[in-house]
Design an enzyme around this catalytic site. Structure first.
Site, PDB file in Angstrom:
ATOM      1  N   ARG A 184      -4.003  -4.699  -0.926  1.00  4.37           N
ATOM      2  CA  ARG A 184      -2.730  -5.273  -0.502  1.00  4.37           C
ATOM      3  C   ARG A 184      -2.109  -6.001  -1.793  1.00  4.37           C
ATOM      4  O   ARG A 184      -0.963  -6.318  -1.874  1.00  4.37           O
ATOM      5  CB  ARG A 184      -2.841  -6.309   0.565  1.00  4.37           C
ATOM      6  CG  ARG A 184      -2.776  -5.598   1.938  1.00  4.37           C
ATOM      7  CD  ARG A 184      -1.362  -5.008   2.244  1.00  4.37           C
ATOM      8  NE  ARG A 184      -0.170  -5.863   2.065  1.00  4.37           N
ATOM      9  CZ  ARG A 184       0.223  -6.767   2.888  1.00  4.37           C
ATOM     10  NH1 ARG A 184      -0.445  -6.829   4.226  1.00  4.37           N
ATOM     11  NH2 ARG A 184       1.212  -7.749   2.972  1.00  4.37           N
ATOM     12  N   LYS A 185      -3.068  -6.001  -2.818  1.00  5.53           N
ATOM     13  CA  LYS A 185      -2.529  -6.908  -4.023  1.00  5.53           C
ATOM     14  C   LYS A 185      -2.008  -6.090  -5.130  1.00  5.53           C
ATOM     15  O   LYS A 185      -1.900  -4.872  -5.122  1.00  5.53           O
ATOM     16  CB  LYS A 185      -3.698  -7.759  -4.708  1.00  5.53           C
ATOM     17  CG  LYS A 185      -4.598  -8.657  -3.557  1.00  5.53           C
ATOM     18  CD  LYS A 185      -3.672  -9.648  -3.132  1.00  5.53           C
ATOM     19  CE  LYS A 185      -4.216 -10.574  -2.124  1.00  5.53           C
ATOM     20  NZ  LYS A 185      -4.655 -10.245  -0.682  1.00  5.53           N
ATOM     21  N   VAL A 186      -1.287  -6.742  -5.946  1.00  4.93           N
ATOM     22  CA  VAL A 186      -0.462  -5.848  -7.068  1.00  4.93           C
ATOM     23  C   VAL A 186      -1.466  -5.184  -7.977  1.00  4.93           C
ATOM     24  O   VAL A 186      -1.052  -4.103  -8.240  1.00  4.93           O
ATOM     25  CB  VAL A 186       0.367  -7.026  -7.757  1.00  4.93           C
ATOM     26  CG1 VAL A 186       1.004  -6.452  -8.958  1.00  4.93           C
ATOM     27  CG2 VAL A 186       1.352  -7.624  -7.096  1.00  4.93           C
TER      28      VAL A 186
END
Length: 386
Positions: A184-186
């Site tokens: 879910r992170k960049v």
């Protein structure tokens, strides 16, 4: 279905992982060391130490600044439950304070009131990629004489105007910064985490603790021309990152500037479209912050039902998420004392919605989200009126 998020992974990452697998060195090794060097250079930190995830990074950071049984750590409840879990793994107690409603980050004015003679650290969260007001936080921390840990799980690529210059989140303003590489992170390595610090001593401890307290690393033993026997002077943990993950992470770093630029462009399109929509308030970015917009979180008007808005959007084929969780409202942390009001944190969870945002999102898909949100708001109001 338009998803809430989507990792950007391609042939470059697949080939990098393949090369790591075929190299025969798949656990912590040369790719981890190279990833650490690349990461430190990009964020401007003296040291970067890769670990298995951000929760383990937070645990090591707390241990490094001396948090132990009976201590207190001031932090927000309005964040993922890993924050409180890592504090309690040290035998310490989280002291929850409220957030600033505009940025969803810790309210610096609440920190001093929460401090006691047992306060050992302050843990701030750069929530959803939005930088905290670190200047205000550090002023309080200096007065209290306690270290500051930055939970930057969502923060890679964000920037803050600090001491008159723009700097990347990850170049420590406090003592230690912790990152997550969850999908879910960049930036993602599947799972994984990183600690950055300016302290040689902290970094040395991270490297010792992450590998069972082993005095000599695998790389040092395998590259030595003479026989080396390691020993174990302290109790440690198995918090290592694999070379496969690190190889993927190095490719992800090469995409980072493009990823941030696109996410900021999508956030600006949301802001322009939503600022005139009745019933929704777009998030606020202070003049001193440049968010990576890891998540795009909007406030719903009080007369709207969060669940009905989200359900209407799901029915239209669009995934959303409710506002960020509050740890004090979860059963696992129900026994933590709550001497301070958390009204803004509770309102944010119950009256905010996260909208889809990912690099591959087209303008047409984003327009579909905006139209669906407007329709969902109208539907929710009709149902309430009925």
């Amino acid at each position: 279905m338009i998803p809430i998020a989507k990792p950007l992974l391609g042939e470059e990452e697949a080939e990098a992982a393949r090369e790591a697998v075929l190299s025969g060195w798949v656990s912590q090794g040369p790719q981890v060391a190279a990833f650490e060097a690349d990461f430190a250079a990009i964020v401007g930190a003296r040291h970067a130490c890769a670990v298995s995830n951000c929760t383990t990074a937070l645990h090591l950071a707390l241990l490094a600044v001396g948090v132990g049984p009976g201590d207190e750590v001031i932090t927000v409840s309005h964040s993922f439950i890993a924050g409180a879990n890592s504090i309690r793994q040290c035998g310490a107690v989280p002291v929850f304070v409220d957030i600033d409603a505009d940025t969803f980050n810790i309210d610096p004015k609440a920190i001093a009131d929460a401090a006691t003679d047992r306060t050992r650290a302050i843990m701030v969260v750069h929530q959803m990629g939005m930088p905290c007001d670190m200047a205000a936080v550090l002023n309080v921390a200096r007065d209290l004489g306690v270290p500051v840990i930055e939970d930057a799980a969502c923060g890679i690529g964000s920037e803050i105007l600090f001491d008159g210059a723009w700097r990347k989140i990850g170049r420590p303003m406090g003592d230690i910064v912790c990152f997550s590489f969850h999908p879910r992170k960049v930036l993602t390595t599947g799972e994984g985490g990183m600690l950055t610090t300016e302290s040689d001593a902290y970094d040395a401890n991270f490297r010792l603790w992450r590998q069972h307290g082993m005095s000599v690393s695998d790389r040092a033993r395998h590259s030595s021309a003479t026989v080396i026997f390691e020993d174990y002077p302290v109790r440690g943990y198995n918090y290592r990152m694999t070379d496969i993950q690190a190889a993927v992470g190095r490719q992800q770093l090469r995409r980072l500037s493009h990823v941030i630029a696109r996410r900021r462009a999508l956030a600006e399109r949301y802001r322009a479209a939503l600022r005139g929509m009745n019933g929704v308030t777009p998030p606020h970015e202070p003049d001193w912050a440049r968010s990576n917009w890891q998540s795009y979180c909007v406030w719903l008007a009080e007369d709207l039902d969060q669940v009905s808005v989200m359900q209407a959007m799901l029915n239209a084929g669009i995934a959303t998420r409710r506002g960020i969780m509050n740890m004090h409202q979860e059963e696992a942390q129900a026994d933590v004392p709550r001497p301070h009001a958390l009204t803004r944190s509770e309102a944010a969870r119950d009256h905010c919605v996260l909208l889809p945002l990912y690099v591959q999102m087209t303008n047409a898909e984003q327009d579909e989200v905006i139209s669906a949100l407007d329709a969902a708001i109208q539907t929710s109001r009709v149902r309430r009126a009925g």
